[in-house]
Design a protein around this motif. Structure first.
Motif, mmCIF file in Angstrom:
data_model
loop_
_atom_site.group_PDB
_atom_site.id
_atom_site.type_symbol
_atom_site.label_atom_id
_atom_site.label_comp_id
_atom_site.label_asym_id
_atom_site.label_seq_id
_atom_site.Cartn_x
_atom_site.Cartn_y
_atom_site.Cartn_z
ATOM 1 N N LEU A 224 21.784 33.839 41.343
ATOM 2 C CA LEU A 224 22.204 33.681 39.952
ATOM 3 C C LEU A 224 22.041 32.240 39.481
ATOM 4 O O LEU A 224 21.991 31.978 38.291
ATOM 5 C CB LEU A 224 23.663 34.107 39.774
ATOM 6 C CG LEU A 224 23.986 35.548 40.159
ATOM 7 C CD1 LEU A 224 25.477 35.804 40.026
ATOM 8 C CD2 LEU A 224 23.197 36.520 39.307
ATOM 9 N N ILE A 225 21.996 31.305 40.417
ATOM 10 C CA ILE A 225 21.883 29.893 40.085
ATOM 11 C C ILE A 225 20.443 29.457 40.329
ATOM 12 O O ILE A 225 20.018 29.275 41.459
ATOM 13 C CB ILE A 225 22.858 29.029 40.919
ATOM 14 C CG1 ILE A 225 24.280 29.585 40.863
ATOM 15 C CG2 ILE A 225 22.784 27.571 40.483
ATOM 16 C CD1 ILE A 225 24.951 29.523 39.509
ATOM 17 N N PRO B 166 31.229 26.261 48.916
ATOM 18 C CA PRO B 166 32.277 25.239 48.817
ATOM 19 C C PRO B 166 32.646 24.875 47.384
ATOM 20 O O PRO B 166 33.708 24.310 47.134
ATOM 21 C CB PRO B 166 31.679 24.023 49.532
ATOM 22 C CG PRO B 166 30.578 24.551 50.381
ATOM 23 C CD PRO B 166 30.075 25.772 49.676
ATOM 24 N N CYS B 167 31.777 25.226 46.445
ATOM 25 C CA CYS B 167 32.042 24.945 45.023
ATOM 26 C C CYS B 167 32.758 26.106 44.348
ATOM 27 O O CYS B 167 32.996 26.076 43.142
ATOM 28 C CB CYS B 167 30.725 24.672 44.296
ATOM 29 S SG CYS B 167 29.775 23.312 44.988
ATOM 30 N N GLY B 168 33.068 27.149 45.114
ATOM 31 C CA GLY B 168 33.753 28.308 44.554
ATOM 32 C C GLY B 168 32.832 29.360 43.982
ATOM 33 O O GLY B 168 33.258 30.229 43.243
ATOM 34 N N TYR B 169 31.540 29.277 44.305
ATOM 35 C CA TYR B 169 30.567 30.225 43.761
ATOM 36 C C TYR B 169 29.953 31.100 44.851
ATOM 37 O O TYR B 169 28.807 31.503 44.742
ATOM 38 C CB TYR B 169 29.452 29.478 43.017
ATOM 39 C CG TYR B 169 29.936 28.813 41.765
ATOM 40 C CD1 TYR B 169 30.113 29.533 40.598
ATOM 41 C CD2 TYR B 169 30.241 27.458 41.757
ATOM 42 C CE1 TYR B 169 30.567 28.919 39.440
ATOM 43 C CE2 TYR B 169 30.691 26.838 40.607
ATOM 44 C CZ TYR B 169 30.850 27.571 39.455
ATOM 45 O OH TYR B 169 31.298 26.967 38.322
ATOM 46 N N ALA B 170 30.702 31.407 45.885
ATOM 47 C CA ALA B 170 30.192 32.278 46.946
ATOM 48 C C ALA B 170 29.754 33.596 46.331
ATOM 49 O O ALA B 170 30.395 34.134 45.443
ATOM 50 C CB ALA B 170 31.263 32.520 48.000
ATOM 51 N N GLY B 171 28.617 34.109 46.800
ATOM 52 C CA GLY B 171 28.092 35.359 46.286
ATOM 53 C C GLY B 171 27.261 35.194 45.033
ATOM 54 O O GLY B 171 26.798 36.171 44.456
ATOM 55 N N SER B 172 27.055 33.975 44.606
ATOM 56 C CA SER B 172 26.283 33.721 43.390
ATOM 57 C C SER B 172 24.825 33.417 43.666
ATOM 58 O O SER B 172 24.056 33.183 42.740
ATOM 59 C CB SER B 172 26.892 32.551 42.607
ATOM 60 O OG SER B 172 28.193 32.856 42.196
ATOM 61 N N SER B 173 24.424 33.387 44.927
ATOM 62 C CA SER B 173 23.038 33.093 45.262
ATOM 63 C C SER B 173 22.137 34.064 44.514
ATOM 64 O O SER B 173 22.384 35.258 44.479
ATOM 65 C CB SER B 173 22.806 33.211 46.764
ATOM 66 O OG SER B 173 21.501 32.815 47.090
ATOM 67 N N ASP C 128 23.602 30.406 48.950
ATOM 68 C CA ASP C 128 25.032 30.692 49.014
ATOM 69 C C ASP C 128 25.813 29.660 49.820
ATOM 70 O O ASP C 128 26.927 29.306 49.452
ATOM 71 C CB ASP C 128 25.273 32.077 49.610
ATOM 72 C CG ASP C 128 25.889 33.035 48.611
ATOM 73 O OD1 ASP C 128 26.104 32.643 47.449
ATOM 74 O OD2 ASP C 128 26.162 34.177 49.005
ATOM 75 N N ASP C 129 25.254 29.164 50.921
ATOM 76 C CA ASP C 129 26.016 28.219 51.738
ATOM 77 C C ASP C 129 26.263 26.904 51.005
ATOM 78 O O ASP C 129 27.206 26.181 51.316
ATOM 79 C CB ASP C 129 25.341 27.978 53.088
ATOM 80 C CG ASP C 129 23.969 27.346 52.988
ATOM 81 O OD1 ASP C 129 23.228 27.642 52.032
ATOM 82 O OD2 ASP C 129 23.626 26.562 53.897
ATOM 83 N N VAL C 130 25.451 26.600 50.022
ATOM 84 C CA VAL C 130 25.662 25.413 49.194
ATOM 85 C C VAL C 130 26.669 25.726 48.086
ATOM 86 O O VAL C 130 27.507 24.901 47.742
ATOM 87 C CB VAL C 130 24.327 24.925 48.578
ATOM 88 C CG1 VAL C 130 24.544 23.810 47.588
ATOM 89 C CG2 VAL C 130 23.366 24.496 49.681
ATOM 90 N N LEU C 131 26.607 26.929 47.549
ATOM 91 C CA LEU C 131 27.472 27.311 46.438
ATOM 92 C C LEU C 131 28.905 27.624 46.864
ATOM 93 O O LEU C 131 29.838 27.382 46.104
ATOM 94 C CB LEU C 131 26.885 28.528 45.719
ATOM 95 C CG LEU C 131 25.541 28.305 45.033
ATOM 96 C CD1 LEU C 131 24.970 29.627 44.561
ATOM 97 C CD2 LEU C 131 25.687 27.324 43.885
#
Length: 96
Positions: free
Chosen positions: A53-54, A44-51, A39-42
């Motif tokens: 899922l990627i 800044p790309c606008g994908y918070a909470g997607s951990s 999540d901490d990587v996602l």
């Protein structure tokens, strides 16, 4: 979806080399995360909470496919793609 590689990279060897280097760096970085991109990587790309899922492996495999395309090594299209099939994606009307 098109990445516009023909338009933006074409067959210019310097552009191909630059994009290949970037793709390889991204694939290496993505694989370094383990099974999922955190999540901490996602965030800044606008994908918070997607951990969760990627999927790191699937993302890196897409990068490998782009590298193969740039190197002229791909012998498949969207209908016969082992990448899409392995991810469980199938085109309507195409066996798989």
């Amino acid at each position: 979806m098109s990445a516009g590689l023909d338009e933006h990279v074409g067959d210019d060897p310097d552009r191909v080399a630059m994009v290949l280097e970037l793709v390889e760096r991204v694939s290496t970085r993505v694989r370094s995360f383990g099974p999922i991109v955190p999540d901490d990587v996602l965030a800044p790309c606008g994908y918070a909470g997607s951990s969760g899922l990627i999927n790191s492996s699937a993302t890196a495999t897409c990068g490998d496919a782009i590298a193969g395309l740039l190197k002229g090594e791909l012998a498949w299209d969207e209908f016969t793609s082992p990448l899409l099939t392995n991810l469980g994606w199938h085109w309507p009307g195409v066996a798989g």
